[in-house]
Design a protein around this motif. Structure first.
Motif, PDB file in Angstrom:
ATOM      1  N   LYS A  41      -3.328   6.344  -6.908  1.00 48.81           N
ATOM      2  CA  LYS A  41      -4.403   6.382  -5.918  1.00 48.81           C
ATOM      3  C   LYS A  41      -5.283   5.133  -5.916  1.00 48.81           C
ATOM      4  O   LYS A  41      -5.579   4.574  -4.866  1.00 48.81           O
ATOM      5  CB  LYS A  41      -5.257   7.625  -6.166  1.00 48.81           C
ATOM      6  CG  LYS A  41      -6.009   8.098  -4.981  1.00 48.81           C
ATOM      7  CD  LYS A  41      -6.625   9.456  -5.259  1.00 48.81           C
ATOM      8  CE  LYS A  41      -7.092  10.070  -3.985  1.00 48.81           C
ATOM      9  NZ  LYS A  41      -7.644  11.398  -4.196  1.00 48.81           N
ATOM     10  N   GLU A  65      -4.642   2.033  -7.093  1.00 51.84           N
ATOM     11  CA  GLU A  65      -3.890   0.856  -6.650  1.00 51.84           C
ATOM     12  C   GLU A  65      -3.607   0.927  -5.149  1.00 51.84           C
ATOM     13  O   GLU A  65      -3.718  -0.073  -4.437  1.00 51.84           O
ATOM     14  CB  GLU A  65      -2.588   0.741  -7.438  1.00 51.84           C
ATOM     15  CG  GLU A  65      -1.832  -0.537  -7.154  1.00 51.84           C
ATOM     16  CD  GLU A  65      -0.570  -0.676  -7.990  1.00 51.84           C
ATOM     17  OE1 GLU A  65       0.065  -1.745  -7.870  1.00 51.84           O
ATOM     18  OE2 GLU A  65      -0.214   0.247  -8.743  1.00 51.84           O
ATOM     19  N   CYS A  66      -3.274   2.112  -4.666  1.00 51.87           N
ATOM     20  CA  CYS A  66      -3.010   2.289  -3.237  1.00 51.87           C
ATOM     21  C   CYS A  66      -4.262   1.976  -2.425  1.00 51.87           C
ATOM     22  O   CYS A  66      -4.198   1.255  -1.427  1.00 51.87           O
ATOM     23  CB  CYS A  66      -2.522   3.705  -2.963  1.00 51.87           C
ATOM     24  SG  CYS A  66      -2.131   3.999  -1.232  1.00 51.87           S
ATOM     25  N   HIS A  67      -5.411   2.494  -2.847  1.00 44.77           N
ATOM     26  CA  HIS A  67      -6.657   2.229  -2.125  1.00 44.77           C
ATOM     27  C   HIS A  67      -6.979   0.732  -2.120  1.00 44.77           C
ATOM     28  O   HIS A  67      -7.423   0.192  -1.102  1.00 44.77           O
ATOM     29  CB  HIS A  67      -7.809   3.021  -2.735  1.00 44.77           C
ATOM     30  CG  HIS A  67      -7.753   4.479  -2.409  1.00 44.77           C
ATOM     31  ND1 HIS A  67      -8.759   5.347  -2.706  1.00 44.77           N
ATOM     32  CD2 HIS A  67      -6.798   5.231  -1.801  1.00 44.77           C
ATOM     33  CE1 HIS A  67      -8.441   6.564  -2.299  1.00 44.77           C
ATOM     34  NE2 HIS A  67      -7.253   6.518  -1.753  1.00 44.77           N
ATOM     35  N   ALA A  71       0.836  -1.207   0.000  1.00 40.52           N
ATOM     36  CA  ALA A  71       0.000   0.000   0.000  1.00 40.52           C
ATOM     37  C   ALA A  71       0.870   1.255   0.000  1.00 40.52           C
ATOM     38  O   ALA A  71       0.627   2.188  -0.769  1.00 40.52           O
ATOM     39  CB  ALA A  71      -0.935  -0.012   1.209  1.00 40.52           C
ATOM     40  N   LEU A  72       1.898   1.266   0.836  1.00 37.84           N
ATOM     41  CA  LEU A  72       2.760   2.440   0.913  1.00 37.84           C
ATOM     42  C   LEU A  72       3.591   2.644  -0.349  1.00 37.84           C
ATOM     43  O   LEU A  72       3.852   3.769  -0.754  1.00 37.84           O
ATOM     44  CB  LEU A  72       3.686   2.337   2.132  1.00 37.84           C
ATOM     45  CG  LEU A  72       2.996   2.407   3.487  1.00 37.84           C
ATOM     46  CD1 LEU A  72       3.987   2.115   4.606  1.00 37.84           C
ATOM     47  CD2 LEU A  72       2.318   3.749   3.689  1.00 37.84           C
ATOM     48  N   SER A  73       3.991   1.550  -0.979  1.00 36.45           N
ATOM     49  CA  SER A  73       4.829   1.673  -2.180  1.00 36.45           C
ATOM     50  C   SER A  73       4.031   2.086  -3.411  1.00 36.45           C
ATOM     51  O   SER A  73       4.605   2.466  -4.425  1.00 36.45           O
ATOM     52  CB  SER A  73       5.588   0.371  -2.444  1.00 36.45           C
ATOM     53  OG  SER A  73       4.688  -0.658  -2.771  1.00 36.45           O
ATOM     54  N   THR A  74       2.705   2.026  -3.343  1.00 40.23           N
ATOM     55  CA  THR A  74       1.874   2.434  -4.481  1.00 40.23           C
ATOM     56  C   THR A  74       1.147   3.742  -4.202  1.00 40.23           C
ATOM     57  O   THR A  74       0.139   4.047  -4.838  1.00 40.23           O
ATOM     58  CB  THR A  74       0.844   1.335  -4.819  1.00 40.23           C
ATOM     59  OG1 THR A  74       0.036   1.083  -3.666  1.00 40.23           O
ATOM     60  CG2 THR A  74       1.521   0.058  -5.273  1.00 40.23           C
ATOM     61  N   ILE A  75       1.677   4.527  -3.289  1.00 39.42           N
ATOM     62  CA  ILE A  75       0.978   5.730  -2.840  1.00 39.42           C
ATOM     63  C   ILE A  75       0.763   6.757  -3.963  1.00 39.42           C
ATOM     64  O   ILE A  75      -0.157   7.545  -3.921  1.00 39.42           O
ATOM     65  CB  ILE A  75       1.707   6.358  -1.636  1.00 39.42           C
ATOM     66  CG1 ILE A  75       0.739   7.176  -0.815  1.00 39.42           C
ATOM     67  CG2 ILE A  75       2.916   7.154  -2.059  1.00 39.42           C
ATOM     68  CD1 ILE A  75       1.096   7.291   0.624  1.00 39.42           C
ATOM     69  N   ASN A 104      -4.833  -1.684  -2.247  1.00 35.79           N
ATOM     70  CA  ASN A 104      -3.888  -2.323  -1.325  1.00 35.79           C
ATOM     71  C   ASN A 104      -4.224  -2.030   0.136  1.00 35.79           C
ATOM     72  O   ASN A 104      -4.072  -2.897   0.997  1.00 35.79           O
ATOM     73  CB  ASN A 104      -2.457  -1.900  -1.648  1.00 35.79           C
ATOM     74  CG  ASN A 104      -1.956  -2.532  -2.924  1.00 35.79           C
ATOM     75  OD1 ASN A 104      -2.317  -3.652  -3.260  1.00 35.79           O
ATOM     76  ND2 ASN A 104      -1.138  -1.805  -3.667  1.00 35.79           N
TER      77      ASN A 104
END
Length: 171
Positions: free
Chosen positions: A76, A78-80, A69-73, A82
């Protein structure tokens, strides 16, 4: 990366003062009840948000999901996705065991003191670990209360907890 997660309800007030020489950060994330109702239908069967306090160490699976999650910040969507996966794993983990209900009897000052003592057990490379008596003094408790309260909050006895952290580090 964080070392654990603390989930608590709206009626609990958590006052955390980190020790001066401890290298750690504290992050607070607030979720609206409607968000939890949308994604986690049975979360209220596992957690009484008016009473309970739940602490979980990050195991390898949770840590990896949070790392993703942090690495795809910067992306948006993809982060959500994760973050939702991470939360799914977290809620699955806390609903899979019964120690959740045991936390409601711990006083908030005791919880704060127990986290202070856990700092002394978290360094997997430390060679001089305090004794149970020294940890109880740090927690401002008697030895019996310290051992019982520590197990309620962290799910294992102090040195079992330390060994678990050391094994995770070795892995």
């Amino acid at each position: 990366m964080p070392i654990g997660l603390l989930l608590y309800g709206t009626s609990l007030e958590i006052d955390t003062k980190l020790p001066v020489n401890a290298e750690m950060e504290l992050v607070s994330v607030h979720f609206h009840r409607s968000f939890l109702n949308t994604y986690f239908k049975d979360w209220q069967n596992s957690i009484d948000i008016n009473k309970n306090l739940v602490y979980e160490d990050l195991d390898y699976q949770l840590e990896y999901a949070l790392y993703k999650a942090l690495s795809t910040i910067r992306n948006k969507i993809e982060c959500h996705a994760n973050v939702l996966h991470f939360m799914y794993l977290f809620f699955e983990k806390i609903s899979s065991h019964s120690r959740i209900k045991q936390h409601e009897h711990l006083h908030s000052e005791d919880v704060k003191n127990l986290f202070k003592t856990s700092v002394h057990l978290r360094n997997p490379l430390a060679t001089n670990t305090p004794t149970i008596q020294e940890l109880a003094i740090i927690a401002n408790m008697g030895v019996t209360k310290f051992k019982t309260s520590f197990k309620q909050l962290f799910g294992s006895a102090p040195f079992q907890y330390r060994n678990k952290i050391r094994m995770e580090f070795a892995r």
